[in-house]
Write a protein that holds these residues in place. Structure first.
Motif, PDB file in Angstrom:
ATOM      1  N   LYS A   1       0.836  -1.214   0.000  1.00 51.85           N
ATOM      2  CA  LYS A   1       0.000   0.000   0.000  1.00 51.85           C
ATOM      3  C   LYS A   1       0.865   1.255   0.000  1.00 51.85           C
ATOM      4  CE  LYS A   1      -3.905   2.297   2.094  1.00 51.85           C
ATOM      5  NZ  LYS A   1      -5.087   2.168   2.929  1.00 51.85           N
ATOM      6  N   ARG A   2       1.893   1.283   0.845  1.00 57.96           N
ATOM      7  CA  ARG A   2       2.747   2.472   0.913  1.00 57.96           C
ATOM      8  C   ARG A   2       3.522   2.653  -0.392  1.00 57.96           C
ATOM      9  NH1 ARG A   2       3.169   7.556   2.737  1.00 57.96           N
ATOM     10  NH2 ARG A   2       5.324   8.175   2.478  1.00 57.96           N
ATOM     11  N   ALA A   3       4.007   1.565  -0.973  1.00 57.59           N
ATOM     12  CA  ALA A   3       4.714   1.661  -2.256  1.00 57.59           C
ATOM     13  C   ALA A   3       3.781   2.224  -3.322  1.00 57.59           C
ATOM     14  CB  ALA A   3       5.255   0.296  -2.671  1.00 57.59           C
ATOM     15  N   GLU A   4       2.542   1.763  -3.339  1.00 52.86           N
ATOM     16  CA  GLU A   4       1.573   2.264  -4.300  1.00 52.86           C
ATOM     17  C   GLU A   4       1.308   3.753  -4.088  1.00 52.86           C
ATOM     18  OE1 GLU A   4      -1.662  -0.372  -5.797  1.00 52.86           O
ATOM     19  OE2 GLU A   4      -2.925   1.129  -4.807  1.00 52.86           O
ATOM     20  N   LYS A   5       1.143   4.170  -2.834  1.00 55.12           N
ATOM     21  CA  LYS A   5       0.941   5.595  -2.543  1.00 55.12           C
ATOM     22  C   LYS A   5       2.113   6.429  -3.068  1.00 55.12           C
ATOM     23  CE  LYS A   5      -1.752   5.637   1.747  1.00 55.12           C
ATOM     24  NZ  LYS A   5      -1.677   5.973   3.180  1.00 55.12           N
ATOM     25  N   CYS A   6       3.314   5.955  -2.778  1.00 54.11           N
ATOM     26  CA  CYS A   6       4.509   6.704  -3.206  1.00 54.11           C
ATOM     27  C   CYS A   6       4.611   6.784  -4.723  1.00 54.11           C
ATOM     28  CB  CYS A   6       5.765   6.065  -2.623  1.00 54.11           C
ATOM     29  SG  CYS A   6       5.941   6.302  -0.850  1.00 54.11           S
ATOM     30  N   LEU A   7       4.321   5.690  -5.401  1.00 50.42           N
ATOM     31  CA  LEU A   7       4.405   5.698  -6.868  1.00 50.42           C
ATOM     32  C   LEU A   7       3.337   6.598  -7.487  1.00 50.42           C
ATOM     33  CD1 LEU A   7       5.214   1.938  -7.540  1.00 50.42           C
ATOM     34  CD2 LEU A   7       6.754   3.909  -7.811  1.00 50.42           C
ATOM     35  N   VAL A   8       2.142   6.595  -6.912  1.00 50.65           N
ATOM     36  CA  VAL A   8       1.086   7.485  -7.410  1.00 50.65           C
ATOM     37  C   VAL A   8       1.480   8.944  -7.163  1.00 50.65           C
ATOM     38  CG1 VAL A   8      -1.324   8.230  -7.129  1.00 50.65           C
ATOM     39  CG2 VAL A   8      -0.777   5.787  -7.228  1.00 50.65           C
TER      40      VAL A   8
ATOM     41  N   ALA B   1       4.463  10.154  -6.874  1.00 51.96           N
ATOM     42  CA  ALA B   1       5.560  10.482  -7.793  1.00 51.96           C
ATOM     43  C   ALA B   1       5.030  10.771  -9.190  1.00 51.96           C
ATOM     44  CB  ALA B   1       6.574   9.342  -7.837  1.00 51.96           C
ATOM     45  N   GLU B   2       4.061   9.987  -9.630  1.00 49.93           N
ATOM     46  CA  GLU B   2       3.457  10.223 -10.954  1.00 49.93           C
ATOM     47  C   GLU B   2       2.702  11.553 -10.970  1.00 49.93           C
ATOM     48  OE1 GLU B   2       2.275   9.722 -14.928  1.00 49.93           O
ATOM     49  OE2 GLU B   2       3.859   8.766 -13.782  1.00 49.93           O
ATOM     50  N   MET B   3       2.004  11.854  -9.898  1.00 46.95           N
ATOM     51  CA  MET B   3       1.289  13.127  -9.812  1.00 46.95           C
ATOM     52  C   MET B   3       2.282  14.290  -9.877  1.00 46.95           C
ATOM     53  SD  MET B   3      -2.097  12.500  -9.326  1.00 46.95           S
ATOM     54  CE  MET B   3      -2.795  13.866  -8.421  1.00 46.95           C
ATOM     55  N   LEU B   4       3.380  14.181  -9.165  1.00 48.63           N
ATOM     56  CA  LEU B   4       4.385  15.248  -9.195  1.00 48.63           C
ATOM     57  C   LEU B   4       5.019  15.377 -10.579  1.00 48.63           C
ATOM     58  CD1 LEU B   4       6.100  14.810  -5.717  1.00 48.63           C
ATOM     59  CD2 LEU B   4       4.592  16.670  -6.456  1.00 48.63           C
ATOM     60  N   GLN B   5       5.267  14.242 -11.249  1.00 48.21           N
ATOM     61  CA  GLN B   5       5.821  14.324 -12.608  1.00 48.21           C
ATOM     62  C   GLN B   5       4.848  15.031 -13.540  1.00 48.21           C
ATOM     63  OE1 GLN B   5       8.991  13.421 -13.734  1.00 48.21           O
ATOM     64  NE2 GLN B   5       8.232  14.701 -15.392  1.00 48.21           N
ATOM     65  N   ARG B   6       3.577  14.729 -13.407  1.00 48.91           N
ATOM     66  CA  ARG B   6       2.581  15.414 -14.238  1.00 48.91           C
ATOM     67  C   ARG B   6       2.511  16.893 -13.887  1.00 48.91           C
ATOM     68  NH1 ARG B   6      -2.280  11.261 -15.680  1.00 48.91           N
ATOM     69  NH2 ARG B   6      -0.938   9.469 -16.094  1.00 48.91           N
TER      70      ARG B   6
ATOM     71  N   ARG C   1       9.671  14.206  -5.663  1.00 48.51           N
ATOM     72  CA  ARG C   1       9.339  13.083  -6.547  1.00 48.51           C
ATOM     73  C   ARG C   1      10.370  11.974  -6.390  1.00 48.51           C
ATOM     74  NH1 ARG C   1      10.922  10.725 -10.789  1.00 48.51           N
ATOM     75  NH2 ARG C   1       9.490   9.666 -12.180  1.00 48.51           N
ATOM     76  N   GLU C   2      11.644  12.340  -6.384  1.00 48.47           N
ATOM     77  CA  GLU C   2      12.718  11.349  -6.226  1.00 48.47           C
ATOM     78  C   GLU C   2      12.634  10.645  -4.879  1.00 48.47           C
ATOM     79  OE1 GLU C   2      16.399  13.417  -6.962  1.00 48.47           O
ATOM     80  OE2 GLU C   2      15.836  13.838  -9.047  1.00 48.47           O
ATOM     81  N   GLU C   3      12.257  11.369  -3.839  1.00 45.22           N
ATOM     82  CA  GLU C   3      12.113  10.759  -2.516  1.00 45.22           C
ATOM     83  C   GLU C   3      10.988   9.725  -2.507  1.00 45.22           C
ATOM     84  OE1 GLU C   3      11.754  13.942   0.331  1.00 45.22           O
ATOM     85  OE2 GLU C   3      13.814  14.603  -0.012  1.00 45.22           O
ATOM     86  N   TYR C   4       9.870  10.048  -3.166  1.00 46.68           N
ATOM     87  CA  TYR C   4       8.777   9.079  -3.261  1.00 46.68           C
ATOM     88  C   TYR C   4       9.205   7.846  -4.039  1.00 46.68           C
ATOM     89  CZ  TYR C   4       5.198  12.326  -1.466  1.00 46.68           C
ATOM     90  OH  TYR C   4       4.447  13.155  -0.683  1.00 46.68           O
ATOM     91  N   VAL C   5       9.894   8.032  -5.146  1.00 48.80           N
ATOM     92  CA  VAL C   5      10.344   6.899  -5.956  1.00 48.80           C
ATOM     93  C   VAL C   5      11.332   6.047  -5.163  1.00 48.80           C
ATOM     94  CG1 VAL C   5      11.650   6.235  -8.016  1.00 48.80           C
ATOM     95  CG2 VAL C   5       9.891   8.000  -8.182  1.00 48.80           C
ATOM     96  N   THR C   6      12.259   6.680  -4.473  1.00 50.28           N
ATOM     97  CA  THR C   6      13.247   5.939  -3.674  1.00 50.28           C
ATOM     98  C   THR C   6      12.562   5.123  -2.584  1.00 50.28           C
ATOM     99  OG1 THR C   6      14.960   7.576  -4.125  1.00 50.28           O
ATOM    100  CG2 THR C   6      15.262   6.178  -2.178  1.00 50.28           C
ATOM    101  N   GLU C   7      11.610   5.731  -1.888  1.00 51.82           N
ATOM    102  CA  GLU C   7      10.885   4.997  -0.848  1.00 51.82           C
ATOM    103  C   GLU C   7      10.123   3.818  -1.446  1.00 51.82           C
ATOM    104  OE1 GLU C   7       7.486   5.528   2.639  1.00 51.82           O
ATOM    105  OE2 GLU C   7       8.281   7.329   1.670  1.00 51.82           O
ATOM    106  N   ALA C   8       9.467   4.040  -2.571  1.00 53.09           N
ATOM    107  CA  ALA C   8       8.716   2.956  -3.221  1.00 53.09           C
ATOM    108  C   ALA C   8       9.649   1.825  -3.640  1.00 53.09           C
ATOM    109  CB  ALA C   8       7.954   3.495  -4.436  1.00 53.09           C
TER     110      ALA C   8
END
Length: 142
Positions: free
Chosen positions: A63-70, A72-77, A101-108
């Motif tokens: 769940k947390r990985a999914e939150k972080c990836l979403v 990160a995608e929102m920030l990229q957009r 964004r990089e922090e979210y991706v790294t955590e995921a």
């Protein structure tokens, strides 16, 4: 089925105005489409069995990985929206947004590594590694 809701993603601080959405329902639909895309990608990366796990801590990691990836995608957009509005003559500092964004991706990615390495309490967990060998014998006289 996705592990996160659009409200959980909106609670990260995203608003409809940040993504040029006309109203809240359109924004929630927009977020839902991103969640569905990320959920499918994450499920494919870790496998359906791990994605659907209800065993702790795997379920929480997913769940947390999914939150972080979403997020990160929102920030990229969001970055893409910023860049689309720059006319080429004015500068725009996106350092903080990119860093977040990089922090979210790294955590995921850290969580995904834990998930696939079998860091769970499930006795059917697995772990894997690689061994590199060669059929050549080293010359000890050299």
């Amino acid at each position: 089925m996705a592990k996160v809701t659009n409200q959980e993603i909106i609670d990260f601080g995203f608003t409809k105005d940040m993504f040029r959405q006309s109203d809240e329902n359109a924004f929630k639909s927009y977020v839902d489409s991103i969640i569905a895309e990320i959920a499918a990608i994450l499920s494919g990366r870790i496998g359906e069995a791990l994605y659907s796990s209800a065993i702790s801590p795997t379920a929480e990691y997913v769940k947390r990985a999914e939150k972080c990836l979403v997020a990160a995608e929102m920030l990229q957009r969001r970055i893409n929206f910023y860049l689309g509005s720059v006319d080429g003559t004015e500068g725009l500092d996106l350092f903080k947004v990119r860093r977040q964004r990089e922090e979210y991706v790294t955590e995921a990615e850290t969580l995904i590594a834990k998930i696939v390495a079998g860091v769970t309490t499930d006795s059917s967990s697995f772990s894997f590694g690689t061994v590199t060998t060669s059929h050549f014998v080293e010359d000890s006289d050299a």
